[in-house]
Design a protein around this motif. Sequence first.
Motif, mmCIF file in Angstrom:
data_model
loop_
_atom_site.group_PDB
_atom_site.id
_atom_site.type_symbol
_atom_site.label_atom_id
_atom_site.label_comp_id
_atom_site.label_asym_id
_atom_site.label_seq_id
_atom_site.Cartn_x
_atom_site.Cartn_y
_atom_site.Cartn_z
ATOM 1 N N UNK A 126 0.832 -1.207 0.000
ATOM 2 C CA UNK A 126 0.000 0.000 0.000
ATOM 3 C C UNK A 126 0.865 1.255 0.000
ATOM 4 N N UNK A 127 1.970 1.208 0.717
ATOM 5 C CA UNK A 127 2.890 2.349 0.748
ATOM 6 C C UNK A 127 3.508 2.571 -0.632
ATOM 7 N N UNK A 128 3.893 1.502 -1.285
ATOM 8 C CA UNK A 128 4.480 1.635 -2.626
ATOM 9 C C UNK A 128 3.468 2.216 -3.613
ATOM 10 N N UNK A 129 2.216 1.750 -3.517
ATOM 11 C CA UNK A 129 1.175 2.299 -4.397
ATOM 12 C C UNK A 129 1.006 3.795 -4.125
ATOM 13 N N UNK A 130 0.946 4.168 -2.847
ATOM 14 C CA UNK A 130 0.777 5.588 -2.500
ATOM 15 C C UNK A 130 1.982 6.408 -2.949
#
Length: 186
Positions: A126-130
């Motif tokens: 999720x952090x990478x997507x954000x």
Amino acid sequence: DLHSFPTRRSSDLTAAWALLNLARVWRHRLVHSRSRAKLQPRVQSVLRSFAVQIAADYQGLDVDLMAQHCQSGDPPRFKEASALFRAAHEFVQAADESLLAALDLARFCEAAVDAYVMAADTKQQATRVANLWGKDAKRRQRSIVNLLQDAGVSLVADASGQAVPDSVARSIAMRTVPEVRQRLRI
């Protein structure tokens, strides 16, 4: 199949293939003192049938003499070693051109970005997507291009014309964080 490479004459590849097989046997005989490796009859036949072409393409290289050196266990002469290196380079270059010509670059780029995101643990995904899609459009596209470069994709067109087109990077970058999270089930 040697003859499926579209960008080279098949005779050039056949000669390179035979030289690479000779190099494999030669290396085996030099590295393993008890080796009984021999040139396969098919390789010998190809070398003989392409002897004139090999001599012309490889600065007068004599395939019969080279095969004798190989079988005797002598180390390759400079001309022989440089011919084998060149044959390997040409064969790999032809293989690369063939693979790149058949590559669906948009799908490859999409898969490379997905792989980057999915390689992290669940919380980090999720952090990478954000981090990728939570920026303004120009920064998103620049981040996508950087990620693709890290994955080995070139921004400069090669002999086959393949490069990361702006449209591919732009289409990946135009997604929103919720769209990407839904698509990747994060």
